[in-house]
Design a protein around this motif. Structure first.
Motif, mmCIF file in Angstrom:
data_model
loop_
_atom_site.group_PDB
_atom_site.id
_atom_site.type_symbol
_atom_site.label_atom_id
_atom_site.label_comp_id
_atom_site.label_asym_id
_atom_site.label_seq_id
_atom_site.Cartn_x
_atom_site.Cartn_y
_atom_site.Cartn_z
ATOM 1 N N ARG A 75 16.364 41.821 49.789
ATOM 2 C CA ARG A 75 16.896 41.500 51.109
ATOM 3 C C ARG A 75 18.184 42.290 51.317
ATOM 4 O O ARG A 75 18.903 42.564 50.365
ATOM 5 C CB ARG A 75 17.170 40.013 51.255
ATOM 6 N N PRO A 76 18.486 42.627 52.543
ATOM 7 C CA PRO A 76 19.743 43.337 52.776
ATOM 8 C C PRO A 76 20.929 42.386 52.643
ATOM 9 O O PRO A 76 20.893 41.261 53.128
ATOM 10 C CB PRO A 76 19.608 43.859 54.211
ATOM 11 N N HIS A 77 21.934 42.833 51.942
ATOM 12 C CA HIS A 77 23.158 42.055 51.794
ATOM 13 C C HIS A 77 24.088 42.455 52.925
ATOM 14 O O HIS A 77 24.517 43.593 53.010
ATOM 15 C CB HIS A 77 23.807 42.326 50.434
ATOM 16 N N ARG A 78 24.408 41.540 53.777
ATOM 17 C CA ARG A 78 25.175 41.859 54.974
ATOM 18 C C ARG A 78 26.642 41.463 54.886
ATOM 19 O O ARG A 78 27.468 42.072 55.506
ATOM 20 C CB ARG A 78 24.538 41.183 56.177
ATOM 21 N N TRP A 79 26.993 40.423 54.141
ATOM 22 C CA TRP A 79 28.359 39.918 54.097
ATOM 23 C C TRP A 79 29.071 40.353 52.830
ATOM 24 O O TRP A 79 28.482 40.393 51.760
ATOM 25 C CB TRP A 79 28.369 38.395 54.157
ATOM 26 N N SER A 80 30.362 40.636 52.967
ATOM 27 C CA SER A 80 31.199 40.902 51.807
ATOM 28 C C SER A 80 32.607 40.405 52.099
ATOM 29 O O SER A 80 32.989 40.216 53.255
ATOM 30 C CB SER A 80 31.208 42.385 51.448
ATOM 31 N N ALA A 81 33.357 40.179 51.048
ATOM 32 C CA ALA A 81 34.750 39.743 51.153
ATOM 33 C C ALA A 81 35.621 40.787 50.471
ATOM 34 O O ALA A 81 35.261 41.291 49.408
ATOM 35 C CB ALA A 81 34.932 38.389 50.489
ATOM 36 N N THR A 82 36.767 41.117 51.074
ATOM 37 C CA THR A 82 37.646 42.131 50.510
ATOM 38 C C THR A 82 39.093 41.652 50.497
ATOM 39 O O THR A 82 39.487 40.805 51.289
ATOM 40 C CB THR A 82 37.590 43.451 51.303
ATOM 41 N N VAL A 83 39.851 42.235 49.604
ATOM 42 C CA VAL A 83 41.299 42.085 49.544
ATOM 43 C C VAL A 83 41.858 43.493 49.628
ATOM 44 O O VAL A 83 41.405 44.384 48.905
ATOM 45 C CB VAL A 83 41.736 41.405 48.233
ATOM 46 N N GLU A 84 42.818 43.708 50.539
ATOM 47 C CA GLU A 84 43.360 45.051 50.750
ATOM 48 C C GLU A 84 44.871 45.060 50.633
ATOM 49 O O GLU A 84 45.541 44.111 51.047
ATOM 50 C CB GLU A 84 42.988 45.571 52.133
ATOM 51 N N ALA A 85 45.380 46.147 50.109
ATOM 52 C CA ALA A 85 46.815 46.430 50.103
ATOM 53 C C ALA A 85 46.998 47.699 50.924
ATOM 54 O O ALA A 85 46.465 48.748 50.572
ATOM 55 C CB ALA A 85 47.328 46.624 48.690
ATOM 56 N N GLY A 86 47.707 47.590 52.016
ATOM 57 C CA GLY A 86 47.846 48.731 52.921
ATOM 58 C C GLY A 86 46.621 48.827 53.805
ATOM 59 O O GLY A 86 45.976 47.838 54.128
ATOM 60 N N GLY A 87 46.289 50.028 54.220
ATOM 61 C CA GLY A 87 45.146 50.215 55.112
ATOM 62 C C GLY A 87 45.504 49.830 56.526
ATOM 63 O O GLY A 87 46.583 50.155 57.015
ATOM 64 N N ILE A 88 44.625 49.107 57.190
ATOM 65 C CA ILE A 88 44.898 48.690 58.563
ATOM 66 C C ILE A 88 46.062 47.713 58.601
ATOM 67 O O ILE A 88 46.954 47.813 59.412
ATOM 68 C CB ILE A 88 43.649 48.053 59.197
ATOM 69 N N SER A 89 46.034 46.727 57.701
ATOM 70 C CA SER A 89 47.122 45.761 57.638
ATOM 71 C C SER A 89 48.297 46.404 56.902
ATOM 72 O O SER A 89 48.101 47.058 55.889
ATOM 73 C CB SER A 89 46.664 44.514 56.898
#
Length: 170
Positions: free
Chosen positions: A25-39
């Motif tokens: 099945r296609p995996h559609r959801w993910s969770a991320t933690v970011e430093a920098g980038g857009i935020s």
């Protein structure tokens, strides 16, 4: 007669094995933690893959960030990106659940909404260019990825900025 019986067993076993493959099945959801980038500093995000094809997939990225400044403590980063597979070894591997060690070029646009700005500029727009790499954790089928993005913030002038992120497919 024995050939027909053997073919029926093999075809039935092959059809049953496809139900339990890594691509079931296609995996559609993910969770991320970011430093920098857009935020500007830190963000926790949810990502949803709208559609997936043989080499590309799109991602809607929504999150909440912390800026650690008096200007605005919280921010709402969001983006829409297109990811293109750079190293293809097998045909028809739907990203991002295909073979391990996949590199993707990520191109898109995003923005940042501040919750209580002290001036009238409460929205920031930025283009996004970066890379993603998907991998599978050892001894499990857990898929994770890390990414690096270049996001020049546009505030009337071009400022170089970037970020890194770590995510897990849910």
């Amino acid at each position: 007669m024995p050939l027909r019986l053997l073919l029926m067993i093999l075809i039935g076993h092959g059809a049953e094995a496809q139900l339990y493959t890594f691509y079931e099945r296609p995996h559609r959801w993910s969770a991320t933690v970011e430093a920098g980038g857009i935020s500007p500093v830190l963000a926790v995000n949810a990502e949803y893959s709208l559609f997936q094809t043989g080499r590309t997939f799109t991602v809607i990225h929504l999150g909440i960030g912390h800026t650690f400044t008096n200007y605005s403590l919280h921010s709402l980063p969001h983006a829409l990106t297109l990811n293109y597979l750079l190293n293809r070894r097998k045909p028809r591997c739907p990203p991002p659940i295909g073979e391990p060690k996949q590199w993707f070029l990520e191109v898109g646009a995003g923005g940042l909404v501040f919750n209580s700005p002290k001036d009238k500029e409460y929205y920031r727009f930025t283009p996004i260019i970066g890379v993603r790499r998907y991998q599978t954790a050892r001894y499990t089928r857990t898929r994770y990825f890390y990414k690096a993005q270049f996001t020049p913030l546009i505030l009337g002038k071009l400022l170089p900025w970037g970020g890194i992120g770590l995510g897990m497919i849910l």
